[in-house]
Design an enzyme around this catalytic site. Structure first.
Site, short mmCIF file in Angstrom:
data_model
loop_
_atom_site.label_atom_id
_atom_site.label_comp_id
_atom_site.label_asym_id
_atom_site.label_seq_id
_atom_site.Cartn_x
_atom_site.Cartn_y
_atom_site.Cartn_z
N ASN A 84 0.96 -1.28 0.14
CA ASN A 84 -0.03 0.11 -0.03
C ASN A 84 0.82 1.37 0.00
OD1 ASN A 84 -1.83 1.86 0.62
ND2 ASN A 84 -2.58 1.08 2.24
N ARG B 100 -2.69 -2.03 -3.32
CA ARG B 100 -3.85 -1.28 -2.86
C ARG B 100 -3.81 0.02 -3.95
NH1 ARG B 100 -6.05 2.13 2.20
NH2 ARG B 100 -8.02 2.22 1.31
N HIS C 285 -13.12 2.91 0.20
CA HIS C 285 -13.20 1.97 1.21
C HIS C 285 -13.82 0.51 0.81
CE1 HIS C 285 -13.27 5.17 4.78
NE2 HIS C 285 -12.00 5.01 4.33
N ARG D 124 -12.85 15.94 7.54
CA ARG D 124 -13.57 16.24 6.52
C ARG D 124 -14.91 16.53 6.73
NH1 ARG D 124 -11.79 10.85 3.58
NH2 ARG D 124 -9.88 10.95 4.11
N GLU E 73 -8.61 -5.16 5.18
CA GLU E 73 -8.18 -5.04 3.66
C GLU E 73 -7.07 -5.68 3.22
OE1 GLU E 73 -8.51 -1.04 5.24
OE2 GLU E 73 -9.34 -0.42 3.32
#
Ligand code: ADP
Length: 396
Positions: free
Chosen positions: A7, A90, A179, A238, A383
């Site tokens: 990743n 990823r 996601h 955010r 993940e």
């Protein structure tokens, strides 16, 4: 079969080496501050953790360092690089074309390069991470696993925004969702627990970035993140979904540029913006307990918006079999789980509040009340394992 999962971020490269025959993680770690004053943390079960400063001018130097460590006599776990059968990467954004995990060849990489404008933060490092790995491991397959691909089967009404259609046609402005690998993993685990393949599941990935996804029969039908990971529930920094006119109004009254407005909404909003304390839920909870009004308000806004999205997905799916909590907040914050599930018994959602307070962390738990019609699970996300599994399936 051994699979390396990579990743790559702009200044980091995280890795995990899986033995897919035993489902074990043989080693994992993170190269940080690539291009600055790098250091690496490296962990192998049964061995002492290793952390050291290391000079990584770029991703290629970082992956070379990782491979040397993995094959090191003392700290390593394999005797040669040849033992690695494939690498899973990823990749946050697969655009409209990369609709499922794929072996990365020239065509796929050219397409990823053509869509970096959609994903300027995460696209370039993922591509340079892939190129570096391909250069040092040229003879094995490299697979891209895209966060967006789980949403490839959403219907047009779920992904087209009600703005002039030309913006979709010309600029590919649409809901992509993010996601996806996490939602796919936890929804799959929940379906197994339910023993029902066609289950209706709402997965709440609540971390520093948060998103909620509705899945029917193993396919995502809607999700809260949109064109970017900025949409949906409020996050650490955010804003999540707000009236779009707020953006242009802020620009006008403060006389700021689009880029400056973007920074406000991405970096200075959400839990941090409302609480004024921190973007980290733990800090905010601690402040709220001390009576800090804005910290308490930030948490209330978070819960309010999670409930609103869960309710809307139940309406969309005409029911729900399970709610799943995952990621940092979802897996650990017992109070947020309780507050989200409070007063949802009309919808069949009810948790065992006592068990929710004491249930073990880091494993799959069923926190539903005995009387609940809808199951509520806490499922730690994984993940990296999902990426390893896709890589194995595409390359074995
Ligand atoms: P990222 O999106 O960066 O992967 P994580 O999934 O690690 O984020 O989630 C980070 C969030 O999880 C933070 O808000 C943090 O406060 C929260 N969190 C982590 N551990 C706990 C805990 N034990 N209790 C409450 N919140 C926690």
């Amino acid at each position: 079969m051994k699979i390396l999962v990579v990743n790559a971020g702009s200044s980091s490269l995280k890795y995990q080496l899986f033995d897919m025959d035993t489902n074990e993680v043989l080693a994992k770690g993170n190269c940080e501050r690539i291009g600055i004053d790098g250091f690496i943390t490296h962990k192998c079960p049964g061995k002492e953790d290793f952390k050291t400063e290391a000079n990584f001018p770029d991703h290629k130097a970082a992956i070379e360092y990782v491979l040397a460590l993995l094959t090191d006599k003392e700290r390593g776990v394999i005797s040669s690089i040849e033992e690695i059968s494939a690498v899973g990467h990823r990749v946050a954004h697969g655009g409209e074309k990369l609709r499922k995990s794929s072996i990365l060849g020239e065509e796929e990489v050219a397409y990823l390069e053509s869509i970096v404008g959609l994903n300027p933060l995460h696209g370039p490092p993922a591509i340079s991470g892939f190129k570096a790995c391909k250069e040092v491991m040229p003879n094995i397959n490299h697979v891209g696993v895209f966060d967006t691909s789980y949403y490839s089967d959403m219907t047009e009404e779920a992904y087209i925004y009600p703005i002039p259609y030309e913006f979709y046609e010309e600029y590919k402005v649409r809901r992509y969702g993010f996601h996806g690998t996490s939602h796919r993993y936890v929804a799959g685990e929940a379906a197994k627990l339910l023993g029902k393949k066609d289950a209706k599941i709402i997965t709440c990935h609540l971390g520093n970035g948060s998103s909620i996804t509705a899945t029917v029969n193993g396919k995502a039908v809607d999700t809260s993140m949109g064109f970017t990971p900025q949409d949906g529930v409020p996050m650490g920094t955010r804003s999540g979904a707000i009236d779009p006119t707020v953006v242009t109004y802020i620009q006008k009254v403060k006389g700021i540029s689009a880029e400056e407005a973007d920074v406000i909404l991405n970096k200075n909003s959400g839990l941090l913006g409302v609480s004024g304390v921190s973007s980290d839920c733990r800090d905010i909870c601690a402040e709220a307990e001390k009576g800090n009004f804005r910290a308490a308000l930030a948490l209330k806004i978070l819960v309010h918006n999670i409930k609103k999205i869960i309710g809307s997905y139940i309406a969309e799916m005409n029911g729900v079999d399970a709610i799943v909590f995952t990621a940092g907040i979802g897996e650990n914050d017992r109070q947020i789980r309780e507050d989200v599930c409070k007063d949802m018994n009309w919808l069949g959602i009810e948790i065992d509040e006592a068990y929710n307070k004491t249930c073990p962390r880091g494993e799959i738990v069923d926190i539903s009340a005995k009387t609940a019609k809808v199951k509520t699970f806490v499922i730690p996300t994984n993940e990296e394992y999902m990426i390893a599994l896709d890589t194995q399936n595409l390359t074995k």
